[in-house]
Write a protein that holds these residues in place. Structure first.
Motif, PDB file in Angstrom:
ATOM      1  N   PRO A  23     -11.002  -2.423  -7.252  1.00 18.37           N
ATOM      2  CA  PRO A  23      -9.830  -2.877  -6.509  1.00 18.37           C
ATOM      3  C   PRO A  23      -8.625  -1.962  -6.796  1.00 18.37           C
ATOM      4  N   ALA A  24      -7.726  -1.928  -5.843  1.00  9.36           N
ATOM      5  CA  ALA A  24      -6.502  -1.136  -6.022  1.00  9.36           C
ATOM      6  C   ALA A  24      -5.570  -1.878  -6.962  1.00  9.36           C
ATOM      7  N   LEU A  25      -4.967  -1.146  -7.913  1.00  6.56           N
ATOM      8  CA  LEU A  25      -3.978  -1.744  -8.823  1.00  6.56           C
ATOM      9  C   LEU A  25      -2.616  -1.658  -8.145  1.00  6.56           C
ATOM     10  N   VAL A  26      -1.991  -2.822  -7.936  1.00  4.68           N
ATOM     11  CA  VAL A  26      -0.773  -2.849  -7.124  1.00  4.68           C
ATOM     12  C   VAL A  26       0.309  -3.724  -7.731  1.00  4.68           C
ATOM     13  N   ALA A  27       1.525  -3.514  -7.210  1.00  9.91           N
ATOM     14  CA  ALA A  27       2.662  -4.416  -7.471  1.00  9.91           C
ATOM     15  C   ALA A  27       2.966  -5.083  -6.141  1.00  9.91           C
ATOM     16  N   ASN A  32       4.314 -11.439  -1.353  1.00 10.85           N
ATOM     17  CA  ASN A  32       2.900 -11.056  -1.427  1.00 10.85           C
ATOM     18  C   ASN A  32       2.544  -9.833  -0.595  1.00 10.85           C
ATOM     19  N   THR A  33       3.507  -8.968  -0.363  1.00 11.70           N
ATOM     20  CA  THR A  33       3.241  -7.693   0.298  1.00 11.70           C
ATOM     21  C   THR A  33       3.137  -6.636  -0.794  1.00 11.70           C
ATOM     22  N   VAL A  34       2.191  -5.714  -0.655  1.00 11.03           N
ATOM     23  CA  VAL A  34       2.023  -4.645  -1.640  1.00 11.03           C
ATOM     24  C   VAL A  34       3.174  -3.660  -1.470  1.00 11.03           C
ATOM     25  N   VAL A  35       3.964  -3.503  -2.540  1.00 11.49           N
ATOM     26  CA  VAL A  35       5.114  -2.604  -2.482  1.00 11.49           C
ATOM     27  C   VAL A  35       4.900  -1.316  -3.275  1.00 11.49           C
ATOM     28  N   GLN A  36       3.896  -1.319  -4.165  1.00  8.88           N
ATOM     29  CA  GLN A  36       3.617  -0.111  -4.937  1.00  8.88           C
ATOM     30  C   GLN A  36       2.122  -0.099  -5.293  1.00  8.88           C
ATOM     31  N   SER A  47      11.849  -7.596  -4.034  1.00  9.28           N
ATOM     32  CA  SER A  47      11.830  -6.657  -2.910  1.00  9.28           C
ATOM     33  C   SER A  47      12.371  -7.353  -1.679  1.00  9.28           C
ATOM     34  N   ASP A  48      12.851  -6.540  -0.731  1.00  9.46           N
ATOM     35  CA  ASP A  48      13.314  -7.112   0.524  1.00  9.46           C
ATOM     36  C   ASP A  48      12.159  -7.281   1.523  1.00  9.46           C
ATOM     37  N   GLN A  49      10.938  -6.932   1.108  1.00 10.47           N
ATOM     38  CA  GLN A  49       9.751  -7.140   1.950  1.00 10.47           C
ATOM     39  C   GLN A  49       9.270  -8.589   1.794  1.00 10.47           C
ATOM     40  N   PRO A  50       8.468  -9.054   2.743  1.00 10.51           N
ATOM     41  CA  PRO A  50       7.958 -10.433   2.639  1.00 10.51           C
ATOM     42  C   PRO A  50       7.152 -10.629   1.345  1.00 10.51           C
ATOM     43  N   GLU A  62       0.709  -3.471   2.992  1.00 11.06           N
ATOM     44  CA  GLU A  62      -0.183  -4.514   3.509  1.00 11.06           C
ATOM     45  C   GLU A  62       0.010  -5.815   2.744  1.00 11.06           C
ATOM     46  N   LYS A  63      -0.487  -6.903   3.321  1.00  7.58           N
ATOM     47  CA  LYS A  63      -0.468  -8.188   2.641  1.00  7.58           C
ATOM     48  C   LYS A  63      -1.480  -8.134   1.505  1.00  7.58           C
ATOM     49  N   PHE A  64      -1.131  -8.725   0.366  1.00 11.31           N
ATOM     50  CA  PHE A  64      -1.997  -8.735  -0.806  1.00 11.31           C
ATOM     51  C   PHE A  64      -3.304  -9.466  -0.493  1.00 11.31           C
ATOM     52  N   ASP A  65      -4.441  -8.831  -0.841  1.00 11.44           N
ATOM     53  CA  ASP A  65      -5.774  -9.417  -0.659  1.00 11.44           C
ATOM     54  C   ASP A  65      -6.469  -9.384  -2.021  1.00 11.44           C
ATOM     55  N   PRO A  66      -6.683 -10.551  -2.642  1.00 14.16           N
ATOM     56  CA  PRO A  66      -7.275 -10.570  -3.988  1.00 14.16           C
ATOM     57  C   PRO A  66      -8.708 -10.032  -4.035  1.00 14.16           C
ATOM     58  N   HIS A  67      -9.353  -9.909  -2.889  1.00 15.06           N
ATOM     59  CA  HIS A  67     -10.711  -9.351  -2.853  1.00 15.06           C
ATOM     60  C   HIS A  67     -10.704  -7.825  -2.928  1.00 15.06           C
ATOM     61  N   LYS A  68      -9.574  -7.215  -2.536  1.00 14.35           N
ATOM     62  CA  LYS A  68      -9.481  -5.754  -2.520  1.00 14.35           C
ATOM     63  C   LYS A  68      -8.421  -5.209  -3.479  1.00 14.35           C
ATOM     64  N   HIS A  69      -7.524  -6.055  -3.920  1.00 16.76           N
ATOM     65  CA  HIS A  69      -6.381  -5.605  -4.726  1.00 16.76           C
ATOM     66  C   HIS A  69      -6.307  -6.402  -6.022  1.00 16.76           C
ATOM     67  N   GLN A  70      -5.754  -5.741  -7.034  1.00 14.90           N
ATOM     68  CA  GLN A  70      -5.484  -6.423  -8.297  1.00 14.90           C
ATOM     69  C   GLN A  70      -4.000  -6.253  -8.593  1.00 14.90           C
ATOM     70  N   ALA A  71      -3.279  -7.369  -8.535  1.00 18.83           N
ATOM     71  CA  ALA A  71      -1.833  -7.323  -8.772  1.00 18.83           C
ATOM     72  C   ALA A  71      -1.584  -7.272 -10.278  1.00 18.83           C
TER      73      ALA A  71
END
Length: 187
Positions: free
Chosen positions: A178-182, A159-163, A154-157, A139-148
Motif C-alpha cells: 500500500p502507498a504510505l500517505v498523509a 480523508n483526501t490524500v494530501v501527501q 488541510s483545506d482539502q476535504p 484521491e480519497k483515502f482507500d484503506p485497501h490501497k493506502h496506509q495513512a
C-alpha cells in the motif's frame, strides 16, 4: 401261460412311448438343454469378461494417475518459472545500470541521463508484467490501497490524500504494497 407272459411284458413296457403327446414336452426340454451352454462354459465366459473389465479399470486408473502426475509437474514448473518473464525484463534494467556505472569520469549530467534511462526501462518492465504504481495524491483515502501514517490540517476535504511518502504497487489489481500517505484532517 402265454397270456400271463403277454400281460407281464405289457407291465414292463414304459407307460408312454416317444410318440406319445405327454412325452413331447420332455423331448423339447432335452433339446433345449443340449443347446444351452454348460455352466462351466458360462463361468469361463463370465471370468473372461470380468478379467477384461478389470484390465480396462487398471488402464483407466493408470491413465488417471499419469494425468495427475503431469498436472502436478506443470504446476510445479509454473510456480518455479512464473517470474521468468519479469526476470527477462529486469535484465535490461541491470544492463542499463552497468553501462551507466562503467563510464569513467562521467559527468553528473551523463549519470543523470543513465539513471533516467534505467528508470524508463524499469517502468517498461513493470508495465509489461502488470505491475502498476499506486500514487494517490489528491484521491480519497482507500484503506485497501493506502496506509495513512498521519493526518494533517488541510483545506482539502477530509480523508483526501494530501501527501505520498512512498508509492504503493499493485500486481494485476492486487495490492503488493500500500502507498504510505498523509490524509487531510476533518476540520
Amino acid at each position: 401261460m402265454s397270456q400271463n407272459q403277454d400281460s407281464l411284458e405289457q407291465d414292463l413296457e414304459p407307460a408312454s412311448s416317444p410318440q406319445d403327446p405327454k412325452n413331447a414336452d420332455n423331448g423339447q426340454v432335452q433339446a433345449n438343454i443340449d443347446t444351452l451352454p454348460s455352466i462351466e462354459e458360462q463361468l469361463r465366459q463370465t471370468e473372461l469378461l470380468a478379467a477384461e473389465h478389470h484390465d480396462a479399470w487398471l488402464r483407466a486408473k493408470a491413465e488417471t494417475e499419469n494425468v495427475r502426475r503431469r498436472a502436478q509437474e506443470d504446476i510445479s514448473k509454473a510456480a518455479k518459472f512464473a517470474i521468468e518473464k519479469f526476470a527477462n525484463e529486469l535484465l535490461v534494467v541491470k544492463d542499463s545500470l552497468e553501462q551507466t556505472l562503467a563510464v569513467e569520469g562521467a559527468s553528473l549530467e551523463a549519470i543523470r541521463e543513465g539513471a533516467d534511462l534505467t528508470l524508463k526501462n524499469l517502468a517498461k518492465a513493470f508495465e509489461k508484467s502488470g505491475l502498476q504504481d499506486i500514487n494517490p495524491l489528491g484521491e480519497k483515502f482507500d484503506p485497501h490501497k493506502h496506509q495513512a501514517i498521519s493526518a494533517v490540517p488541510s483545506d482539502q476535504p477530509a480523508n483526501t490524500v494530501v501527501q505520498v511518502f512512498q508509492k504503493g504497487y499493485a500486481l494485476e489489481g492486487r495490492v503488493l504494497r500500500p502507498a504510505l500517505v498523509a490524509v487531510a484532517q476533518s476540520a
